[in-house]
Design an enzyme around this catalytic site. Structure first.
Site, PDB file in Angstrom:
ATOM      1  N   HIS A  87      84.464  25.147 -49.451  1.00  0.00           N
ATOM      2  CA  HIS A  87      85.228  23.984 -49.143  1.00  0.00           C
ATOM      3  C   HIS A  87      86.158  24.195 -48.046  1.00  0.00           C
ATOM      4  O   HIS A  87      86.637  24.973 -47.912  1.00  0.00           O
ATOM      5  CB  HIS A  87      86.160  23.478 -50.510  1.00  0.00           C
ATOM      6  CG  HIS A  87      86.954  22.181 -50.236  1.00  0.00           C
ATOM      7  ND1 HIS A  87      86.189  21.000 -50.575  1.00  0.00           N
ATOM      8  CD2 HIS A  87      87.895  21.688 -49.633  1.00  0.00           C
ATOM      9  CE1 HIS A  87      86.914  19.977 -50.331  1.00  0.00           C
ATOM     10  NE2 HIS A  87      87.949  20.534 -49.759  1.00  0.00           N
ATOM     11  N   ASP A 166      91.961  12.213 -59.669  1.00  0.00           N
ATOM     12  CA  ASP A 166      91.883  12.659 -58.140  1.00  0.00           C
ATOM     13  C   ASP A 166      91.725  11.575 -57.165  1.00  0.00           C
ATOM     14  O   ASP A 166      92.075  11.323 -56.153  1.00  0.00           O
ATOM     15  CB  ASP A 166      91.354  13.838 -57.878  1.00  0.00           C
ATOM     16  CG  ASP A 166      91.427  14.125 -56.332  1.00  0.00           C
ATOM     17  OD1 ASP A 166      92.521  14.357 -55.934  1.00  0.00           O
ATOM     18  OD2 ASP A 166      90.446  14.245 -55.551  1.00  0.00           O
ATOM     19  N   ARG A 173      97.192   8.152 -51.981  1.00  0.00           N
ATOM     20  CA  ARG A 173      98.078   9.038 -51.008  1.00  0.00           C
ATOM     21  C   ARG A 173      97.587   8.389 -49.729  1.00  0.00           C
ATOM     22  O   ARG A 173      98.571   8.799 -48.581  1.00  0.00           O
ATOM     23  CB  ARG A 173      97.716  10.463 -51.320  1.00  0.00           C
ATOM     24  CG  ARG A 173      98.260  10.857 -52.727  1.00  0.00           C
ATOM     25  CD  ARG A 173      97.681  12.340 -52.939  1.00  0.00           C
ATOM     26  NE  ARG A 173      97.800  13.352 -51.977  1.00  0.00           N
ATOM     27  CZ  ARG A 173      96.882  14.406 -51.661  1.00  0.00           C
ATOM     28  NH1 ARG A 173      95.720  14.262 -52.497  1.00  0.00           N
ATOM     29  NH2 ARG A 173      96.974  15.289 -50.817  1.00  0.00           N
ATOM     30  N   SER A 188      94.344  18.634 -55.468  1.00  0.00           N
ATOM     31  CA  SER A 188      93.221  17.792 -55.401  1.00  0.00           C
ATOM     32  C   SER A 188      91.947  18.493 -55.151  1.00  0.00           C
ATOM     33  O   SER A 188      90.770  18.171 -55.672  1.00  0.00           O
ATOM     34  CB  SER A 188      93.436  16.764 -54.205  1.00  0.00           C
ATOM     35  OG  SER A 188      92.395  16.081 -53.652  1.00  0.00           O
ATOM     36  N   LYS A 192      88.729  19.281 -58.126  1.00  0.00           N
ATOM     37  CA  LYS A 192      87.191  18.935 -57.987  1.00  0.00           C
ATOM     38  C   LYS A 192      86.287  20.239 -58.115  1.00  0.00           C
ATOM     39  O   LYS A 192      85.098  20.023 -58.716  1.00  0.00           O
ATOM     40  CB  LYS A 192      86.944  18.284 -56.628  1.00  0.00           C
ATOM     41  CG  LYS A 192      87.467  16.655 -56.738  1.00  0.00           C
ATOM     42  CD  LYS A 192      87.596  16.044 -55.391  1.00  0.00           C
ATOM     43  CE  LYS A 192      88.520  16.614 -54.445  1.00  0.00           C
ATOM     44  NZ  LYS A 192      88.919  15.880 -53.382  1.00  0.00           N
TER      45      LYS A 192
HETATM   46  N1  URA Z   1      90.872  17.151 -49.068  1.00  0.00           N
HETATM   47  C1  URA Z   1      91.043  16.510 -50.602  1.00  0.00           C
HETATM   48  O1  URA Z   1      89.932  16.864 -51.211  1.00  0.00           O
HETATM   49  N2  URA Z   1      92.208  16.396 -51.012  1.00  0.00           N
HETATM   50  C2  URA Z   1      93.307  16.615 -50.285  1.00  0.00           C
HETATM   51  O2  URA Z   1      94.367  16.233 -50.769  1.00  0.00           O
HETATM   52  C3  URA Z   1      93.029  17.002 -48.905  1.00  0.00           C
HETATM   53  C4  URA Z   1      91.801  17.104 -48.244  1.00  0.00           C
END
Ligand code: URA
Length: 429
Positions: A87, A166, A173, A188, A192
């Site tokens: 990621h 999220d 956000r 966040s 995931k």
């Molecule tokens: N990517 C995400 O999935 N969440 C965040 O808060 C920032 C970048």
């Protein structure tokens, strides 16, 4: 006051006044927000209090866990392959997932890559792949499993059931100035990734003008927090902190980034893209217990390109189709002789976005062919009048605002700057 003994104002006030939230307060507020009992305005207020007052690691871990429990958890343990995922915290020209997923699969480790669409100046992997005619981002969990077993790599949209807390919080956000917070970003991303069920995870934490984290100390802290969250949840997690002060490679835009990724898979492509792809592949293979395979050899063998073709075809795409090209272009030329000393990732990302490569609101469509093609990198010599970059769009009325984004976005100096050989700055395990 609710049956649990909590109410939203009490939790907001606790964080506003700098207290550590209890596990029970965190579980209650995340559950309540997911179900609608805690209103958006209340969660936005709490998010701002978290931005301003921070969270201790125990709070971040509990918050992450509550977001994981808001939805389903996937499980790849039935596959005959080990799994590893990557990621990136997001950057400009960051197309690394495209060559990386097939490369790691060609090395014997399956990659279940749930990706997103771009918002703001950073591009989204799904937007890039959707420039390939026929390619589908939405596939069912069953199709994903079957493709992982058969091909070893899937890049697709995360299903609605994964960490719904999220999804809702990220949207809030995004419109309340509360994205830039280590506890909120770390929870966040990791909610995931842990819910997705990967066996191991490599994080590419970007630092520099084109990243959320502008300085190395903040990027390091984000990386350490996420690695600790992953390890706590039993996922072998490591991170590379990598430079995002200059765009990655020579392209920022959907179809042009796919073209550049295919060049890498064919054994060419810009050195920094190849370098980062191989470095991340090495980390993923090591985390998945396959240190015996050298991804640089596998890339040179052409086996990663074979997996790419099968991965695209499995999701309805035609790997041989001509990719879209923009109707209009405009060249930005050097105004003097010298050396490129700076090429700012944020300026290029913003220009690509304004040309139509990105969206300002969720659900907007993007232009597949729009973006910025770079002809030089920091350190290169240029002569007056030579092209520095070419802007591409289907809607030429966008050129002036894209050019405005590039004002002050690069420097040409008399002396060649010292340029780092690799985008990798630090490794955190
Ligand atoms: N990517 C995400 O999935 N969440 C965040 O808060 C920032 C970048």
């Amino acid at each position: 006051m609710t049956m649990s003994g909590h109410d939203a104002v009490e939790v907001i006030a606790a964080k506003r006044d700098g207290h550590v939230l209890t596990g029970s307060q965190i579980d209650w507020v995340v559950d309540g927000f997911t179900s609608g009992e805690v209103a958006d305005v209340q969660m936005a207020s709490l998010a701002m209090a978290i931005v301003l007052n921070g969270m201790e690691f125990t709070e971040i871990a509990r918050w992450t866990d509550a977001m994981i429990r808001s939805g389903e958890r996937m499980d790849f343990s039935g596959l005959s392959w080990p799994t590893a995922d990557k990621h990136s915290t997001g950057g400009v020209g960051d197309k690394i997932t495209l060559p990386l997923a097939p490369l790691v699969a060609a090395c014997g480790v399956a990659v279940p890559q749930l990706s997103g669409r771009g918002l703001g100046h950073t591009g989204g992997t799904l937007d890039k792949l959707e420039s390939i005619p026929g390619w589908r981002a939405e596939i069912s969990n069953e199709e994903m499993m079957a493709q992982l077993e058969d091909v070893g790599a899937v890049i697709c949209a995360a299903g609605k059931g994964l960490a719904p807390a999220d999804k809702k919080l990220y949207a809030l956000r995004d419109v309340t100035g509360t994205v830039e917070s280590i506890p909120l970003i770390a929870s966040s991303i990791m909610s995931k990734k842990i819910a997705e069920g990967t066996g191991s995870l490599v994080l590419d934490v970007k630092v520099g003008s084109g990243a959320f984290m502008k300085d190395l100390d903040a990027a390091r802290e984000l990386a350490r927090t996420m690695v600790a969250l992953g390890k706590d949840a039993g996922v072998d997690t490591r991170a590379l902190v990598t430079d995002m002060s200059t765009p990655l490679g020579l392209t920022a835009g959907n179809a042009m980034e796919v073209r550049e990724s295919v060049e890498v898979l064919a054994g060419g492509g810009p050195a920094d893209v190849v370098e980062l792809t191989v470095a991340l592949a090495r980390e993923m293979l090591s985390a998945a217990g396959r240190e015996d395979v050298d991804p640089a050899d596998v890339l040179a063998s052409g086996r990663a390109m074979d997996v790419w073709r099968r991965m695209i075809t499995a999701q309805g795409g035609d790997p041989d189709a001509e990719l879209p090209r923009a109707r209009d272009i405009q060249v930005v030329a050097a105004e003097r002789d010298g050396f490129v000393t700076r090429l700012d990732a944020m300026a290029v990302g913003l220009a690509a976005w304004r040309l139509g490569a990105g969206r300002s609101r969720p659900g907007e469509s993007v232009q597949a062919a729009a973006g910025v093609e770079l002809h030089v990198r920091p350190g290169d010599a240029v002569r007056e009048g030579e092209p520095i970059m070419t802007l591409h769009t289907d809607t030429p009325e966008r050129f002036p605002r894209a050019l405005a984004a590039l004002e002050g976005g690069y420097d040409i100096g008399d002396a060649a700057p010292s340029v780092a050989g690799s985008p990798v700055l630090e490794r955190i395990v």
